[in-house]
Design an enzyme around this catalytic site. Structure first.
Site, PDB file in Angstrom:
ATOM      1  N   SER A  67       0.797  -1.238   0.000  1.00  0.00           N
ATOM      2  CA  SER A  67       0.000   0.000   0.000  1.00  0.00           C
ATOM      3  C   SER A  67       0.823   1.278   0.000  1.00  0.00           C
ATOM      4  CB  SER A  67      -0.919   0.027   1.209  1.00  0.00           C
ATOM      5  OG  SER A  67      -1.986  -0.845   0.993  1.00  0.00           O
ATOM      6  N   LYS A  70       0.396   3.282  -3.023  1.00  0.00           N
ATOM      7  CA  LYS A  70      -0.837   4.050  -3.261  1.00  0.00           C
ATOM      8  C   LYS A  70      -0.578   5.560  -3.247  1.00  0.00           C
ATOM      9  CE  LYS A  70      -3.693   0.326  -1.437  1.00  0.00           C
ATOM     10  NZ  LYS A  70      -4.409  -0.222  -0.270  1.00  0.00           N
ATOM     11  N   TYR A 192      -4.417  -2.423 -10.006  1.00  0.00           N
ATOM     12  CA  TYR A 192      -4.286  -2.341  -8.538  1.00  0.00           C
ATOM     13  C   TYR A 192      -3.335  -3.420  -7.996  1.00  0.00           C
ATOM     14  CZ  TYR A 192      -5.440  -2.606  -3.603  1.00  0.00           C
ATOM     15  OH  TYR A 192      -5.342  -2.650  -2.227  1.00  0.00           O
ATOM     16  N   TYR A 244      -4.573   3.715   8.212  1.00  0.00           N
ATOM     17  CA  TYR A 244      -5.941   3.203   8.373  1.00  0.00           C
ATOM     18  C   TYR A 244      -6.499   3.553   9.754  1.00  0.00           C
ATOM     19  CZ  TYR A 244      -3.462   0.799   4.765  1.00  0.00           C
ATOM     20  OH  TYR A 244      -2.644   0.541   3.712  1.00  0.00           O
ATOM     21  N   VAL A 262       1.336  -3.807   3.792  1.00  0.00           N
ATOM     22  CA  VAL A 262       1.311  -5.113   4.459  1.00  0.00           C
ATOM     23  C   VAL A 262       2.555  -5.969   4.165  1.00  0.00           C
ATOM     24  CG1 VAL A 262      -1.185  -5.342   4.838  1.00  0.00           C
ATOM     25  CG2 VAL A 262      -0.198  -6.104   2.665  1.00  0.00           C
TER      26      VAL A 262
HETATM   27  N1  GLN Z   1      -2.435  -5.348  -1.692  1.00  0.00           N
HETATM   28  C1  GLN Z   1      -2.960  -5.239  -0.363  1.00  0.00           C
HETATM   29  C2  GLN Z   1      -4.445  -5.490  -0.347  1.00  0.00           C
HETATM   30  O1  GLN Z   1      -5.119  -5.069  -1.229  1.00  0.00           O
HETATM   31  C3  GLN Z   1      -2.642  -3.868   0.159  1.00  0.00           C
HETATM   32  C4  GLN Z   1      -2.998  -3.697   1.607  1.00  0.00           C
HETATM   33  C5  GLN Z   1      -1.985  -2.941   2.402  1.00  0.00           C
HETATM   34  O2  GLN Z   1      -0.806  -2.890   2.106  1.00  0.00           O
HETATM   35  N2  GLN Z   1      -2.461  -2.395   3.508  1.00  0.00           N
HETATM   36  O3  GLN Z   1      -4.993  -6.102   0.523  1.00  0.00           O
END
Ligand code: GLN
Length: 308
Positions: A67, A70, A192, A244, A262
């Site tokens: 993420s 992003k 994505y 988050y 993650v």
């Molecule tokens: N690729 C992961 C997902 O979509 C990204 C989540 C993350 O890094 N928090 O679940």
């Protein structure tokens, strides 16, 4: 030694202090390919806007930035579409898990911010609408703005996530029902999953995100990535939404805008000063690196450097 601070020494002191503490985190396994990583890796790399480097441990090993990427897709979408992006996605903290479906139904398919999965999927939809070859052009944007040609997707991770990404499919279909996804769900999620699969080292991350510490210009390449005004907005969203339902906790601990993934990576920005990347794959229950958050807290506390 950078501006009288010996970061390398501070990094190793902090890691030694943490040696006896239990790391209660667990490596993400819901994306099977991520579960194969050595849980005990620990890398730190700091790059200042004056181009000084300090590092520790596994700073030169590539890992899945998940993420954290992003932030880069949002940067590209803002460059292409400007403020119209904000008609499709909000700028408020979600207070929910990164992959939550609940809020999205209440709020009629408009995600709270671009860093929760739903928001990042909308950003991917925007990129699919605007670009001829979204995967290639996104990668080219990241390579050019960072000055690192070796940055690439990890196809194994993208595929691993595709076959287990049931929640992301649910989020995309729900938003399609609310007319906030304009393209085929499969196409949007393909972008994505590739975005999340990008691999970088801590050093590469610190370099790729240094423009956020330097008013939109990467001091290493002199490339103008985005305007100072938009840099302010991206940093603000990182501070409010980068972790988050734990964004408050990270701001409280580290006092810097940051973004987690993650894969166990965290990038944090000290505007006007430096960008730091930490990698420790074991995650807490909110999906953020357990040790990474603590290491960053200790660094900003010891060096007395935060935005507050
Ligand atoms: N690729 C992961 C997902 O979509 C990204 C989540 C993350 O890094 N928090 O679940």
């Amino acid at each position: 030694m950078i501006n009288d601070i010996d970061y390398t020494k501070i990094f190793s002191e902090i890691v030694t202090e943490f040696k006896d503490n239990d790391d209660c985190g667990k490596v993400a396994t819901y994306i099977p390919e991520l579960g194969k990583v050595d849980p005990n890796k620990l890398g730190i790399h700091l790059t200042t806007v004056e181009k000084h480097h300090s590092s520790f441990g596994d700073w030169n090993e590539k890992f899945s930035i998940q993420s954290i990427a992003k932030v880069l897709s949002l940067t590209l979408a803002l460059k292409i579409m400007g403020n119209d992006v904000w008609d499709r996605v909000g700028v408020e903290p979600s207070g929910t898990a990164f992959n939550s479906l609940v809020q999205l139904e209440y709020e009629r398919g408009i995600p709270r911010n671009p860093f929760i999965n739903a928001g990042a999927i909308v950003i991917c939809d925007i990129l699919v609408s605007c670009l001829d070859n979204p995967k290639l052009e996104l990668l080219e944007f990241i390579r050019k703005s960072s000055g690192i040609r070796e940055i690439d997707f990890c196809l194994k991770i993208a595929q691993s996530e595709k076959v287990t990404g049931f929640r992301n499919y649910a989020l995309a279909h729900l938003m399609k029902d609310f007319c906030n996804i304009h393209n085929e769900v499969e196409l949007v999620l393909d972008l994505y999953f590739h975005l999340c699969s990008i691999k970088m080292t801590c050093k590469e991350l610190a370099q790729a995100f240094l423009f956020l510490a330097s008013y939109g210009v990467n001091p290493i390449t002199n490339e103008t990535v985005i305007s100072p005004g938009r840099t302010k907005r991206i940093n603000s969203i990182m501070l409010m939404c980068g972790f988050y339902d734990e964004a408050g906790e990270f701001a409280f601990r580290a006092g810097l805008p940051g973004k987690s993934g993650v894969g166990g990576g965290i990038v944090a920005i000290h505007p006007g000063k430096y960008c730091i990347a930490v990698w420790s794959p074991k995650l807490n229950t909110n999906g953020n690196s357990y040790k990474g958050m603590r290491v960053l807290e200790a660094i900003t506390t010891k060096t007395e450097s935060s935005i507050f």
